[in-house]
Design an enzyme around this catalytic site. Sequence first.
Site, PDB file in Angstrom:
ATOM      1  N   GLU A 117     -18.688  -2.305 -44.300  1.00 29.56           N
ATOM      2  CA  GLU A 117     -18.442  -3.676 -43.878  1.00 29.56           C
ATOM      3  C   GLU A 117     -19.643  -4.528 -44.229  1.00 29.56           C
ATOM      4  O   GLU A 117     -20.787  -4.111 -44.081  1.00 29.56           O
ATOM      5  CB  GLU A 117     -18.180  -3.725 -42.372  1.00 29.56           C
ATOM      6  CG  GLU A 117     -17.847  -5.102 -41.845  1.00 29.56           C
ATOM      7  CD  GLU A 117     -17.383  -5.072 -40.393  1.00 29.56           C
ATOM      8  OE1 GLU A 117     -17.080  -6.155 -39.861  1.00 29.56           O
ATOM      9  OE2 GLU A 117     -17.328  -3.975 -39.818  1.00 29.56           O
ATOM     10  N   ASP A 232     -27.421 -12.543 -55.393  1.00 29.22           N
ATOM     11  CA  ASP A 232     -27.688 -11.519 -54.378  1.00 29.22           C
ATOM     12  C   ASP A 232     -27.823 -10.143 -55.029  1.00 29.22           C
ATOM     13  O   ASP A 232     -27.277  -9.145 -54.531  1.00 29.22           O
ATOM     14  CB  ASP A 232     -26.589 -11.517 -53.319  1.00 29.22           C
ATOM     15  CG  ASP A 232     -27.060 -10.886 -51.998  1.00 29.22           C
ATOM     16  OD1 ASP A 232     -28.285 -10.822 -51.769  1.00 29.22           O
ATOM     17  OD2 ASP A 232     -26.205 -10.461 -51.198  1.00 29.22           O
TER      18      ASP A 232
END
Length: 426
Positions: A117, A232
């Site tokens: 997650e 990122d």
Amino acid sequence: MQFFVSTTMVLALGFQFVLRAALVPSTARRTLLFTAAAVVPLIIVTALGWVPFEADRAIRAVTPVHATVAIAVNVLIWWTLVTIVCTAISKIIFNLRREVRQAMQMGQYTLEEKLGEGGMGVVYRARHALMRRPTAIKLLPPEKMGESSLARFEREVQLTAKLTHPNTITIFDYGHTPDGVLYYAMELLEGASLEAVVEHDGAQPAARVVRLLKMVAGALAEAHDIGLIHRDIKPANIFLCHQGGELDVAKVLDFGLVKTVREPEDAGLTRDGVVTGTPLYMPPEALTDPDKVDCRSDLYALGAVGYFLLTGGHVFDGNTMVEVCGHQLHTIPPPPSARLGATVPAKLEEVILACLEKDADKRPQSARELRQRLADCSDAGVWEREQAQTWWAAHGAALESSDSITMADPLASTVAVDLARDRRTL
């Protein structure tokens, strides 16, 4: 006495039927028919007066007919209650199981196991109904379904689907469930993130570092060519796997923070004065002026990834996000050889330090240039297939069985920094 014996017998048997209804999946209709049918032998036994012990038979012999009928009615009433309870339990449990199955169904895909997650969704292992192909499904949980999150999620899959480089994660499908949960299907990778690799095995050989950085640089070159800046890049977003008969294949993941430099609609998904990224891999310009972030910002982050692979540690450490960001702005990184206390191939060290320049103009100016400079690092040697086979044989099972998606270090997680509020502390 007869009432007590018959009632006890019915309740004991009824308890077993209730357990069956709770533990054995069955439709309400099937449970109703099965349980109701069981009352027939109970009534017959009661009506015929059969009892298991000789003393009870003597008592039954003098029992009036109306008392026997009353016992049979008592059994019928209790068993009706048992039947109602069993049917209700079966209906509730069966419906719950059906709802769970429906919740685990995403179009033609069935979710099997949660893999991890992140900030922009949850990833599950899944199976296609017809092709039976192992697949990873990323979905946006209902609690994160704000207007901005929905737009970012859709944008992530649309932009990633444009990329076809073999070192970029491949998107198969996209859709939403009847209740509005968005998801997309992508290739399922067997392996581990670079973060997990270093945590498990420490600093990596220079030849392997060169190979992996070249792959990622190739993936970034394609993205940059069509105006996409990842923003990122970090070890957790680069996956090391074996695929198509090849070992040590790097895959770039998670394009949730992609910036488009050619499309004006991108502005609606960002806020002025707020930069999003990972502090340990964030370039200085992302902190001082997010509008200046370009392809060279990704190369800074990739240089930090190379540093991490070579040394087993981050370029800068700190106790807080502000401290780490301050280092990104002002501190000159120590050479990998100094951090290791050992010799590092000179050309590779030079390339990594060039990527980590504070001034973007002093870095490689494109991912293709970086890839070429890495190819020229002949002093790093070549990572041979036999070396990769040996490494995977020794570490593969342990890595693939671990949860490599979970990150304990908050400084290695993606965050949003409000520059208007925090610039004065950097």
